[in-house]
Design a protein around this motif. Structure first.
Motif, PDB file in Angstrom:
ATOM      1  N   GLY A 112       0.635  -1.139  -0.223  1.00  0.00           N
ATOM      2  CA  GLY A 112      -0.620  -0.613  -0.213  1.00  0.00           C
ATOM      3  C   GLY A 112       0.718   1.177  -0.260  1.00  0.00           C
ATOM      4  N   LEU A 113       2.054   1.094   0.406  1.00  0.00           N
ATOM      5  CA  LEU A 113       2.573   1.994  -0.796  1.00  0.00           C
ATOM      6  C   LEU A 113       3.354   2.997  -1.786  1.00  0.00           C
ATOM      7  CD1 LEU A 113       6.151   1.123   1.895  1.00  0.00           C
ATOM      8  CD2 LEU A 113       4.268   2.624   2.412  1.00  0.00           C
ATOM      9  N   PRO A 114       2.951   3.891  -1.073  1.00  0.00           N
ATOM     10  CA  PRO A 114       3.002   4.379  -2.674  1.00  0.00           C
ATOM     11  C   PRO A 114       4.543   4.530  -4.059  1.00  0.00           C
ATOM     12  CG  PRO A 114       3.321   6.261  -1.375  1.00  0.00           C
ATOM     13  CD  PRO A 114       2.766   5.128  -0.537  1.00  0.00           C
ATOM     14  N   THR A 115       4.218   4.382  -5.227  1.00  0.00           N
ATOM     15  CA  THR A 115       5.704   4.339  -5.432  1.00  0.00           C
ATOM     16  C   THR A 115       5.057   4.803  -7.048  1.00  0.00           C
ATOM     17  OG1 THR A 115       4.003   1.768  -6.837  1.00  0.00           O
ATOM     18  CG2 THR A 115       6.237   2.214  -4.714  1.00  0.00           C
ATOM     19  N   ASP A 116       6.874   5.094  -7.707  1.00  0.00           N
ATOM     20  CA  ASP A 116       6.873   5.469  -9.014  1.00  0.00           C
ATOM     21  C   ASP A 116       6.293   4.858  -9.983  1.00  0.00           C
ATOM     22  OD1 ASP A 116       9.068   5.144  -9.200  1.00  0.00           O
ATOM     23  OD2 ASP A 116       9.610   6.538  -8.522  1.00  0.00           O
ATOM     24  N   THR A 123       8.288   9.685  -1.809  1.00  0.00           N
ATOM     25  CA  THR A 123       9.036  10.390  -0.384  1.00  0.00           C
ATOM     26  C   THR A 123       8.624  11.915  -0.986  1.00  0.00           C
ATOM     27  OG1 THR A 123      11.237  10.032  -0.832  1.00  0.00           O
ATOM     28  CG2 THR A 123      10.650   8.401   0.528  1.00  0.00           C
ATOM     29  N   ASP A 124       8.407  12.492   0.016  1.00  0.00           N
ATOM     30  CA  ASP A 124       8.346  13.647   0.233  1.00  0.00           C
ATOM     31  C   ASP A 124       9.860  14.803  -0.134  1.00  0.00           C
ATOM     32  OD1 ASP A 124       9.483  14.305   2.726  1.00  0.00           O
ATOM     33  OD2 ASP A 124       8.000  14.761   3.138  1.00  0.00           O
ATOM     34  N   LEU A 127      12.670  13.045   2.689  1.00  0.00           N
ATOM     35  CA  LEU A 127      12.558  11.539   2.506  1.00  0.00           C
ATOM     36  C   LEU A 127      11.265  10.663   3.410  1.00  0.00           C
ATOM     37  CD1 LEU A 127      16.148  10.402   2.046  1.00  0.00           C
ATOM     38  CD2 LEU A 127      14.569  10.903   0.556  1.00  0.00           C
ATOM     39  N   ARG A 128      10.211  11.307   3.863  1.00  0.00           N
ATOM     40  CA  ARG A 128       9.123  10.965   4.503  1.00  0.00           C
ATOM     41  C   ARG A 128       8.253  10.639   3.193  1.00  0.00           C
ATOM     42  NH1 ARG A 128       7.866  16.226   7.012  1.00  0.00           N
ATOM     43  NH2 ARG A 128       7.478  17.251   5.683  1.00  0.00           N
ATOM     44  N   VAL A 129       7.470   9.228   4.182  1.00  0.00           N
ATOM     45  CA  VAL A 129       6.961   8.200   2.604  1.00  0.00           C
ATOM     46  C   VAL A 129       5.758   9.009   2.745  1.00  0.00           C
ATOM     47  CG1 VAL A 129       5.744   5.982   2.751  1.00  0.00           C
ATOM     48  CG2 VAL A 129       8.088   6.514   3.078  1.00  0.00           C
ATOM     49  N   PHE A 130       5.128   9.275   1.871  1.00  0.00           N
ATOM     50  CA  PHE A 130       3.460   9.703   2.405  1.00  0.00           C
ATOM     51  C   PHE A 130       2.950   8.266   2.152  1.00  0.00           C
ATOM     52  CE2 PHE A 130       5.609  12.981  -1.092  1.00  0.00           C
ATOM     53  CZ  PHE A 130       4.734  13.865  -0.589  1.00  0.00           C
ATOM     54  N   THR A 131       1.989   8.464   2.751  1.00  0.00           N
ATOM     55  CA  THR A 131       0.851   7.662   3.414  1.00  0.00           C
ATOM     56  C   THR A 131      -0.515   7.807   2.444  1.00  0.00           C
ATOM     57  OG1 THR A 131      -0.457   8.210   5.924  1.00  0.00           O
ATOM     58  CG2 THR A 131       1.788   7.462   5.891  1.00  0.00           C
ATOM     59  N   THR A 132      -1.048   6.665   2.673  1.00  0.00           N
ATOM     60  CA  THR A 132      -2.461   6.283   1.602  1.00  0.00           C
ATOM     61  C   THR A 132      -3.415   5.267   2.435  1.00  0.00           C
ATOM     62  OG1 THR A 132      -1.773   4.388   0.307  1.00  0.00           O
ATOM     63  CG2 THR A 132      -1.287   6.516  -0.711  1.00  0.00           C
ATOM     64  N   GLU A 133      -4.418   5.699   2.207  1.00  0.00           N
ATOM     65  CA  GLU A 133      -5.679   5.031   2.842  1.00  0.00           C
ATOM     66  C   GLU A 133      -5.078   3.125   2.934  1.00  0.00           C
ATOM     67  OE1 GLU A 133      -8.843   4.515   5.525  1.00  0.00           O
ATOM     68  OE2 GLU A 133      -7.609   6.690   5.004  1.00  0.00           O
ATOM     69  N   ALA A 134      -4.738   3.377   1.343  1.00  0.00           N
ATOM     70  CA  ALA A 134      -4.116   1.429   1.747  1.00  0.00           C
ATOM     71  C   ALA A 134      -3.408   1.769   2.498  1.00  0.00           C
ATOM     72  CB  ALA A 134      -4.442   0.930   0.551  1.00  0.00           C
ATOM     73  N   SER A 135      -2.334   1.984   2.721  1.00  0.00           N
ATOM     74  CA  SER A 135      -1.215   1.821   3.716  1.00  0.00           C
ATOM     75  C   SER A 135      -1.602   1.984   4.843  1.00  0.00           C
ATOM     76  CB  SER A 135       0.281   2.687   2.918  1.00  0.00           C
ATOM     77  OG  SER A 135       0.064   3.769   3.183  1.00  0.00           O
ATOM     78  N   ARG A 136      -1.812   2.917   5.315  1.00  0.00           N
ATOM     79  CA  ARG A 136      -2.287   2.082   6.710  1.00  0.00           C
ATOM     80  C   ARG A 136      -3.584   1.388   6.949  1.00  0.00           C
ATOM     81  NH1 ARG A 136      -3.433   8.517   5.269  1.00  0.00           N
ATOM     82  NH2 ARG A 136      -5.474   7.866   5.201  1.00  0.00           N
ATOM     83  N   GLN A 152      -0.329   4.972  15.864  1.00  0.00           N
ATOM     84  CA  GLN A 152       0.630   5.796  15.590  1.00  0.00           C
ATOM     85  C   GLN A 152       1.344   6.680  14.871  1.00  0.00           C
ATOM     86  OE1 GLN A 152       4.184   2.971  16.681  1.00  0.00           O
ATOM     87  NE2 GLN A 152       2.903   1.559  16.742  1.00  0.00           N
ATOM     88  N   LEU A 153       0.219   6.339  13.438  1.00  0.00           N
ATOM     89  CA  LEU A 153       0.468   7.472  12.428  1.00  0.00           C
ATOM     90  C   LEU A 153      -0.539   8.863  12.287  1.00  0.00           C
ATOM     91  CD1 LEU A 153       0.249   5.114   8.910  1.00  0.00           C
ATOM     92  CD2 LEU A 153       1.848   6.870   9.622  1.00  0.00           C
ATOM     93  N   GLU A 154      -1.600   7.930  13.180  1.00  0.00           N
ATOM     94  CA  GLU A 154      -2.555   9.199  13.925  1.00  0.00           C
ATOM     95  C   GLU A 154      -2.099  10.429  14.304  1.00  0.00           C
ATOM     96  OE1 GLU A 154      -6.081   6.566  14.545  1.00  0.00           O
ATOM     97  OE2 GLU A 154      -6.316   6.554  12.413  1.00  0.00           O
ATOM     98  N   HIS A 155      -1.138  10.020  15.534  1.00  0.00           N
ATOM     99  CA  HIS A 155      -0.531  10.745  16.642  1.00  0.00           C
ATOM    100  C   HIS A 155       0.659  10.906  15.732  1.00  0.00           C
ATOM    101  CE1 HIS A 155      -3.787   8.597  18.393  1.00  0.00           C
ATOM    102  NE2 HIS A 155      -3.769   9.500  19.399  1.00  0.00           N
ATOM    103  N   GLY A 156       1.519  11.021  14.747  1.00  0.00           N
ATOM    104  CA  GLY A 156       2.988  11.359  14.363  1.00  0.00           C
ATOM    105  C   GLY A 156       4.156  10.489  15.407  1.00  0.00           C
ATOM    106  N   ASP A 157       3.769   9.070  16.221  1.00  0.00           N
ATOM    107  CA  ASP A 157       4.606   9.236  16.345  1.00  0.00           C
ATOM    108  C   ASP A 157       5.023   7.719  16.273  1.00  0.00           C
ATOM    109  OD1 ASP A 157       6.564   8.028  18.325  1.00  0.00           O
ATOM    110  OD2 ASP A 157       5.132   6.555  19.604  1.00  0.00           O
ATOM    111  N   THR A 158       5.621   7.223  14.425  1.00  0.00           N
ATOM    112  CA  THR A 158       5.980   6.033  13.945  1.00  0.00           C
ATOM    113  C   THR A 158       7.656   5.924  13.703  1.00  0.00           C
ATOM    114  OG1 THR A 158       5.823   6.863  12.069  1.00  0.00           O
ATOM    115  CG2 THR A 158       3.552   6.323  12.287  1.00  0.00           C
ATOM    116  N   ALA A 159       7.467   4.629  13.297  1.00  0.00           N
ATOM    117  CA  ALA A 159       9.436   4.623  12.829  1.00  0.00           C
ATOM    118  C   ALA A 159       9.399   4.891  11.253  1.00  0.00           C
ATOM    119  CB  ALA A 159       8.981   3.006  13.398  1.00  0.00           C
ATOM    120  N   PHE A 160       8.274   5.731  10.465  1.00  0.00           N
ATOM    121  CA  PHE A 160       8.513   6.000   9.411  1.00  0.00           C
ATOM    122  C   PHE A 160       8.455   7.664  10.001  1.00  0.00           C
ATOM    123  CE2 PHE A 160       5.118   2.965   8.577  1.00  0.00           C
ATOM    124  CZ  PHE A 160       6.126   2.512   7.920  1.00  0.00           C
ATOM    125  N   GLY A 161       8.387   7.291  10.805  1.00  0.00           N
ATOM    126  CA  GLY A 161       8.726   9.424  10.781  1.00  0.00           C
ATOM    127  C   GLY A 161       7.849  10.310  10.914  1.00  0.00           C
TER     128      GLY A 161
END
Length: 168
Positions: A112-116, A123-124, A127-136, A152-161
């Motif tokens: 579910g991660l966005p790819t080119d 990433t932006d 180098l932060r990964v853009f999340t999508t509904e599918a990835s969440r 964690q994504l909703e609270h900004g505390d993730t391994a992804f930064g």
């Protein structure tokens, strides 16, 4: 421990056969050629160029430099099998300590991660990964410290930064 054991085996080998011409294989071939000048080195890559994900010019430069250092670079060559004494290529045995550096194809899109178009994760500029509904939705099945990654994504505390949401 494995890396140290491999380093010792390479230092004592008469020949080394490296399977895989990506970043790891190229780096190993270059390091062995630089540090152990008496060892015969063969680098086997199934693709038609080294470092295929980094552009044709980079792959040509890497092959040229390795050949200048005495590495036998074999492109467009798959292996039939591997044994403790080397690898088999089209019925011929290439003798040497086999070192497996072949990788795999990343499948970030399946998670579910966005790819080119190349399959690289989008990433932006930080180098932060853009999340999508599918990835969440996918990541909500994993847990870390008692909280799902989705929480964690909703609270900004993730391994992804600091992840931002990109509209699908």
């Amino acid at each position: 421990d494995d890396a140290l054991a491999l380093r010792d085996e390479i230092a004592n080998a008469e020949a080394v056969v490296i399977v895989g011409g990506g970043a790891t294989g190229v780096q190993v071939a270059g390091a062995v050629a630089t540090r152990h000048r008496g060892i015969a080195i063969t680098l086997i890559e199934v693709a038609d160029s080294l470092l295929s994900g980094m552009g044709a010019a980079t792959g040509r430069d890497a092959a040229r430099i390795l050949r200048q250092r005495g590495v036998d670079v074999r492109l467009g060559t798959g292996i039939d099998s591997i044994d403790t004494d080397g690898v088999w290529v089209s019925g011929d045995h290439v003798a040497g300590l086999p070192v497996w550096a072949a990788g795999f194809t990343a499948r970030a899109g399946e998670f579910g991660l966005p790819t080119d178009g190349t399959g690289s994760v989008v990433t932006d500029e930080h180098l932060r990964v853009f999340t999508t509904e599918a990835s969440r939705n996918y990541m909500s099945t994993f847990r870390r410290d008692g909280a799902s990654v989705k929480e964690q994504l909703e609270h900004g505390d993730t391994a992804f930064g600091d992840c931002r949401t990109k509209k699908e």
